[in-house]
Enzyme design. Structure first.
Site, PDB file in Angstrom:
ATOM      1  N   LYS A  55      -3.821  -1.013   2.880  1.00  0.00           N
ATOM      2  CA  LYS A  55      -4.671  -0.629   4.017  1.00  0.00           C
ATOM      3  C   LYS A  55      -4.978  -1.810   4.934  1.00  0.00           C
ATOM      4  CE  LYS A  55      -7.052   3.078   1.457  1.00  0.00           C
ATOM      5  NZ  LYS A  55      -6.575   2.786   0.086  1.00  0.00           N
TER       6      LYS A  55
ATOM      7  N   THR B   8     -10.851   9.715   2.515  1.00  0.00           N
ATOM      8  CA  THR B   8     -11.266  10.985   1.906  1.00  0.00           C
ATOM      9  C   THR B   8     -12.546  10.851   1.104  1.00  0.00           C
ATOM     10  OG1 THR B   8      -9.753  10.569   0.057  1.00  0.00           O
ATOM     11  CG2 THR B   8      -8.954  11.981   1.838  1.00  0.00           C
TER      12      THR B   8
ATOM     13  N   ARG C 189      -6.977  10.188 -11.044  1.00  0.00           N
ATOM     14  CA  ARG C 189      -7.738  10.475 -12.252  1.00  0.00           C
ATOM     15  C   ARG C 189      -7.517  11.873 -12.810  1.00  0.00           C
ATOM     16  NH1 ARG C 189     -12.928   7.520  -9.712  1.00  0.00           N
ATOM     17  NH2 ARG C 189     -11.839   8.315  -7.874  1.00  0.00           N
TER      18      ARG C 189
ATOM     19  N   ASP D  23      -0.371   0.347  -1.341  1.00  0.00           N
ATOM     20  CA  ASP D  23      -1.554   0.854  -0.645  1.00  0.00           C
ATOM     21  C   ASP D  23      -2.572  -0.267  -0.437  1.00  0.00           C
ATOM     22  OD1 ASP D  23      -3.619   2.464   0.326  1.00  0.00           O
ATOM     23  OD2 ASP D  23      -4.215   3.132  -1.678  1.00  0.00           O
TER      24      ASP D  23
ATOM     25  N   ASP E 259      -6.365  -5.890  10.568  1.00  0.00           N
ATOM     26  CA  ASP E 259      -6.614  -7.243  11.037  1.00  0.00           C
ATOM     27  C   ASP E 259      -6.042  -7.361  12.439  1.00  0.00           C
ATOM     28  OD1 ASP E 259      -7.146 -10.065  11.088  1.00  0.00           O
ATOM     29  OD2 ASP E 259      -6.878 -10.124   8.910  1.00  0.00           O
TER      30      ASP E 259
ATOM     31  N   LYS F 100       1.733   4.727  -6.795  1.00  0.00           N
ATOM     32  CA  LYS F 100       0.945   4.055  -5.760  1.00  0.00           C
ATOM     33  C   LYS F 100       0.284   2.835  -6.385  1.00  0.00           C
ATOM     34  CE  LYS F 100      -3.225   5.373  -4.419  1.00  0.00           C
ATOM     35  NZ  LYS F 100      -4.067   4.129  -4.388  1.00  0.00           N
TER      36      LYS F 100
END
Length: 238
Positions: free
Chosen positions: A61, A121, A213, A59, A64, A32
């Site tokens: 997002k 999230t 992570r 990614d 607009d 990603k």
């Protein structure tokens, strides 16, 4: 696309990401690429990843006006990535035009999957209600936005593990659920609030996992990635 585990390359520059992949023998895993890395490195980053046989979730997002999103998606599709996303809160017309842009910009037979972000999230019910002014329960809003995305031509949504099953019930088994916030039990939560283990994702019918992570901060990232994969495939009791 189902059953994939995308590794989040949350690094400031490509050289760091490249070194991490090579040093930990993670060549060829799905990845990603988020805003931080893409805005720094641009399309040359995508070219490098494709040359090394990585599937790519770009990614960014997008959120607009519909025309701008359509034109942007046409350009992103030409990069040859495998999955892109928009915010479902952009509305049905924006989602539909995003799909049109992807179709127009893609080479024959390779249209990236269009995924809509529902509720991040990193948010919980308090943030959604009191800061965003969206009433009701977070899960209900996530399912509502998923249904909107489904009806507008999206291929799936980004959601937490805990909403995946309900979304499947409403939108059908072919609608993809992409779930970030995946943590091994020994990992820290960081800024994610709605987190889950790979085994929990399996139980809740998630289709695609995003790991960051819990792998990149591990003492042995390769072993951590493999542990995620085994829990994902077989559950906690291996």
């Amino acid at each position: 696309m189902r059953g994939k585990i995308f590794l989040a390359l949350d690094f400031p520059v490509w050289e760091e990401a490249k070194n991490f992949i090579e040093q930990n023998d993670l060549q060829g895993v799905p990845v990603k690429v988020g805003m931080e890395l893409f805005y720094r490195e641009g399309s040359r980053l995508i070219d490098s990843l494709k040359q090394n046989h990585h599937e790519i979730f770009l990614d960014l997002k997008l959120h607009d006006i519909p025309t701008t999103v359509k034109r942007t998606m046409k350009n992103l599709a030409a990069l040859g990535v495998d999955m892109v996303n928009v915010h479902a809160l952009g509305g049905s017309d924006m989602i539909r035009q995003a799909k049109q842009g992807l179709t127009a910009g893609s080479s024959a037979g390779h249209i990236p999957k269009l995924i809509a972000v529902t509720i991040l999230t990193s948010m919980n019910n308090h943030v959604m209600n009191d800061e965003l002014g969206i009433s009701g329960h977070l899960q209900d809003s996530t399912v509502h936005l998923s249904k909107l995305a489904f009806q507008s031509g999206a291929d799936g949504v980004v959601c937490s593990v805990y909403e995946a099953g309900k979304i499947k019930n409403v939108c059908g088994p072919s609608f993809l659920t992409v779930t970030p916030g995946i943590r091994l039990s020994e990992s820290a939560n960081n800024d994610q609030k709605r987190i889950a283990t790979p085994a929990s994702a399996r139980e809740n019918r998630a289709d695609i996992l995003i790991v960051g992570r819990t792998v990149t901060d591990a003492k042995n990232p390769k072993a951590a990635y493999e542990k995620v994969r085994k829990e994902w495939l077989y559950g906690e009791k291996l």
